[in-house]
Enzyme design. Structure first.
Site, PDB file in Angstrom:
ATOM      1  N   ASP A  92      10.355   2.380   1.232  1.00 14.43           N
ATOM      2  CA  ASP A  92      10.657   3.076  -0.021  1.00 14.43           C
ATOM      3  C   ASP A  92      11.220   4.442   0.336  1.00 14.43           C
ATOM      4  O   ASP A  92      11.133   4.907   1.470  1.00 14.43           O
ATOM      5  CB  ASP A  92       9.412   3.157  -0.910  1.00 14.43           C
ATOM      6  CG  ASP A  92       9.797   3.288  -2.386  1.00 14.43           C
ATOM      7  OD1 ASP A  92      10.992   3.489  -2.697  1.00 14.43           O
ATOM      8  OD2 ASP A  92       8.892   3.198  -3.241  1.00 14.43           O
ATOM      9  N   ASP A 127      16.147   6.282  -6.398  1.00 14.14           N
ATOM     10  CA  ASP A 127      16.186   6.106  -7.855  1.00 14.14           C
ATOM     11  C   ASP A 127      15.174   7.049  -8.499  1.00 14.14           C
ATOM     12  O   ASP A 127      14.242   7.518  -7.834  1.00 14.14           O
ATOM     13  CB  ASP A 127      15.893   4.649  -8.226  1.00 14.14           C
ATOM     14  CG  ASP A 127      14.597   4.129  -7.620  1.00 14.14           C
ATOM     15  OD1 ASP A 127      14.425   4.271  -6.402  1.00 14.14           O
ATOM     16  OD2 ASP A 127      13.750   3.604  -8.373  1.00 14.14           O
ATOM     17  N   CYS A 274     -16.669 -13.478  -5.599  1.00 15.64           N
ATOM     18  CA  CYS A 274     -15.583 -13.766  -4.669  1.00 15.64           C
ATOM     19  C   CYS A 274     -16.168 -14.338  -3.395  1.00 15.64           C
ATOM     20  O   CYS A 274     -17.280 -13.980  -2.999  1.00 15.64           O
ATOM     21  CB  CYS A 274     -14.833 -12.470  -4.361  1.00 15.64           C
ATOM     22  SG  CYS A 274     -13.586 -12.635  -3.075  1.00 15.64           S
ATOM     23  N   CYS A 276     -14.190 -14.418  -0.398  1.00 12.95           N
ATOM     24  CA  CYS A 276     -13.297 -14.091   0.710  1.00 12.95           C
ATOM     25  C   CYS A 276     -14.156 -13.759   1.933  1.00 12.95           C
ATOM     26  O   CYS A 276     -15.362 -13.549   1.810  1.00 12.95           O
ATOM     27  CB  CYS A 276     -12.374 -12.920   0.333  1.00 12.95           C
ATOM     28  SG  CYS A 276     -13.158 -11.303   0.403  1.00 12.95           S
ATOM     29  N   CYS A 279     -16.464 -10.705   1.474  1.00 13.69           N
ATOM     30  CA  CYS A 279     -17.571 -10.878   0.542  1.00 13.69           C
ATOM     31  C   CYS A 279     -18.625 -11.826   1.097  1.00 13.69           C
ATOM     32  O   CYS A 279     -19.821 -11.646   0.884  1.00 13.69           O
ATOM     33  CB  CYS A 279     -17.067 -11.353  -0.818  1.00 13.69           C
ATOM     34  SG  CYS A 279     -16.067 -10.085  -1.632  1.00 13.69           S
TER      35      CYS A 279
HETATM   36  N1  GUN Z   1       7.367   2.570  -6.296  1.00 17.94           N
HETATM   37  C1  GUN Z   1       6.762   2.398  -7.484  1.00 17.94           C
HETATM   38  N2  GUN Z   1       7.636   2.577  -8.503  1.00 17.94           N
HETATM   39  C2  GUN Z   1       8.825   2.845  -7.955  1.00 17.94           C
HETATM   40  C3  GUN Z   1      10.135   3.107  -8.496  1.00 17.94           C
HETATM   41  O1  GUN Z   1      10.362   3.119  -9.703  1.00 17.94           O
HETATM   42  N3  GUN Z   1      11.144   3.336  -7.580  1.00 17.94           N
HETATM   43  C4  GUN Z   1      10.921   3.310  -6.231  1.00 17.94           C
HETATM   44  N4  GUN Z   1      11.939   3.531  -5.406  1.00 17.94           N
HETATM   45  N5  GUN Z   1       9.698   3.071  -5.712  1.00 17.94           N
HETATM   46  C5  GUN Z   1       8.679   2.848  -6.557  1.00 17.94           C
HETATM   47 ZN    ZN Z   2     -13.943 -10.829  -1.715  1.00 21.33          ZN
END
Ligand code: GUN
Ligand code: ZN
Length: 574
Positions: A92, A127, A274, A276, A279
């Protein structure tokens, strides 16, 4: 844009199981990419791979860029080596930090370049996520800046998770989807984390549906930050392919224990719902762990639950039971139910994508079932049949008794089943004629003369083969009572109905026509035209560009998808 390919393998509702390949690494979708914090890996990338069998993860390139020590390491080694993960890595851009803190210290171009340099498989541009309750002028301004930035990186060397913004304003989402969808094979619905956190599932459903309706169907759709398993059935059923979750780790810090139905406070639980590995191992002593140990154990549980829920969604797609799963699951929280109601407002659109026949019976498990896409398709098709022998099949309404055996009518099991068990005596030939109109269109009935012989299966006593004169005209599939036309009947149907009705028209390519004649599948890229009234799962007639009969087969995608996809199978030939 460098190597990305995507094709669809299984479908149900508006959801799909697909195969996504980027830079030679393939994963199955829908997939959840756990987010790894480059600073502090609650669960390490290596554990994600070895213990959780995760094939794709996400991390944050902005956090790396802004820390000199991390940056130097990652620039030297590349992101895969740095994290010790050779699967697919998405990064990201700092957009989320931008949303939370209001500013970031990088530029769109710089952060894209950095992601290229460190070897991300999927990058993100910068963005601007709009908060759900932003005023419209603000949302609009942020969207225009976002679109400008998308334009700015159109020649990026890596695949980009291209953000679609617009806040809660559906006209802005539509505009964003059109613009981003035009340019990018992988699109990401952004600004939805606050909606998820506040359980605003009705707005979420509208946003996903709006985006999906305004992009080509072959676009891979990522739901940015949608990491809570309670949202998965709804989001996948609306067509999301990728999710990322930082939530599994963040919730753990606050002692929040995820379940497919919501979030519990671990310290308040007296029983663990759960089984898993975490747990099972700790039982309620999970509550007594301390500090990092507790966070890690809880994060592991949250991740197990999330990954398992996605597996259940995928199994539901394979079984043709995704609607049922969504309805059942959405009944667990009023806000999810509100989300389901919004989703049902989009049933007309879903009806165009949803397979016309499925493996499992149609269970009427509540009033929402009356608005499922199957009901819309049945209501449309029964209009083609002339009958004065109507019976009620809930929740479809009045249907001709002659077609009551076809899917989903024949399999519809309602909670008032017992009352419905009156049998209707209808002559076989009358049934077959009605099925012809129902399945192929008004007038198909005329292709079944009085001399038609209908043979039954010795075992099931159900209609099985249809002979006209000495020709085996068609068979009737036992599982769903669909008529499977053989070449003779297909030829007659083609004469009866004008192009493009019932047809998949091949391109002018002689070689591909020859392949199909030999029985090879028709791939999307060789299709010139498809009858838009066909549905995925329908029987169709494959013709060449001059409308000469080639073969019959089963449509594997919806006409819309066949138009948009350049990869994958369009028709399985008989
Ligand atoms: N992570 C959570 N929401 C967003 C978003 O709207 N844009 C980007 N780039 N990362 C995110
Ligand atoms: Zn669990």
């Amino acid at each position: 844009m460098s190597g990305i390919s995507f094709d669809v393998r299984r479908k149900d509702v508006a959801g799909r199981i697909g195969r996504l390949e980027i830079n030679g690494k393939a994963i199955e979708t829908p997939a959840l990419m756990p987010v790894v914090n480059p600073w502090k890996q609650t669960i390490t990338a290596e554990e994600l791979s070895k213990k959780f069998k995760v094939e794709a993860l996400m991390t944050n390139s902005y956090m790396i860029l802004k820390n000199q020590e991390l940056r130097e390491d990652v620039e030297r080694e590349g992101i895969h080596k740095f994290l010790g993960f050779d699967g697919m890595i998405a990064t990201d851009s700092g957009s989320y930090q931008l949303m939370v803190y209001g500013a970031v210290e990088t530029t769109n171009k710089e952060i894209i370049k950095f992601q290229e340099d460190i070897g991300s498989d999927i990058g993100s541009f910068l963005d601007i996520p709009t908060l759900p309750d932003a005023y419209k002028p603000r949302a609009e301004e942020q969207l225009y800046e976002t679109l400008k930035r998308a334009e700015e990186i159109a020649d990026a060397k890596i695949v980009v998770n291209a953000g679609i913004q617009g806040g809660k304003y559906l006209d802005l989402r539509k505009k964003a989807a059109e613009e981003i969808g035009k340019r990018f094979p992988l699109v990401a619905i952004g600004g939805i984390v606050p909606l998820m956190e506040r359980y605003r599932f009705s707005e979420l459903a509208d946003i996903i549906a709006t985006v999906k309706q305004n992009i080509p169907q072959d676009r891979v759709v990522h739901a940015f930050g949608l990491g809570h398993p309670m949202a998965f059935p709804l989001a996948v059923a609306l067509g999301c392919d990728l999710f990322d979750s930082a939530a599994y780790a963040l919730y753990a810090i606050d002692g929040r224990y995820m379940t497919p139905y919501g979030t519990e406070n671990l310290d308040e639980l007296e029983y663990l719902p759960c089984s898993c590995p975490v747990c099972i191992e700790h039982g309620l002593k999970l509550k007594n762990l301390y500090g990092d140990d507790k966070v890690k154990a809880l994060a592991e549980h949250n991740l197990y639950v999330s990954l398992k829920e996605l597996d259940r969604v995928k199994q539901a797609i394979c079984d043709g039971k995704l609607w049922e799963m969504v309805i059942r699951q959405c009944r667990s929280h009023p806000n999810l139910l509100a989300g389901l109601q919004r989703m049902l407002n989009h049933s007309e659109w879903i009806a165009e994508l949803d397979p016309i026949t499925k493996k499992s019976a149609f269970y009427d498990i509540g009033e929402e079932c009356g608005r499922r896409s199957e009901v819309i398709n049945v209501r449309e098709r029964v209009k083609r049949v002339k009958s004065d022998n109507l019976r009620e099949v809930r929740p479809f309404g009045m249907v001709p008794a002659e077609v009551a055996d076809i899917y989903p009518l024949g399999s519809a099991t309602t909670f008032r089943e017992i009352e419905d068990q009156q049998t209707y005596k209808v002559r076989d030939i009358v049934k077959v004629r009605a099925l012809m109109d129902y399945q192929f269109g008004e007038g198909a009935v005329g292709l079944i003369p009085d001399s038609t012989r209908i043979m039954k299966s010795k075992n099931t006593k159900r209609m099985r083969w249809i002979y006209v004169g000495n020709e085996m005209a068609a068979s009737i599939r036992a599982s769903d009572h669909f008529i499977i036309p053989h070449d003779w009947l297909a030829g007659k149907l083609k004469e009866k109905f004008e192009r493009p009705k019932l047809r998949v028209v091949l391109d002018d390519d002689e070689e591909s026509v020859a392949c199909v004649k030999e029985g090879k599948s028709v791939f999307c890229k060789f299709v010139k035209e498809v009858d838009a009234n066909l549905r995925c799962g329908d029987e169709c007639i494959v013709v060449d560009s001059k409308d000469n009969f080639v073969k019959t087969g089963t449509l594997m995608l919806s006409p819309k998808e066949i138009k948009d996809f350049k990869r994958g199978m369009a028709v399985r030939i008989r």
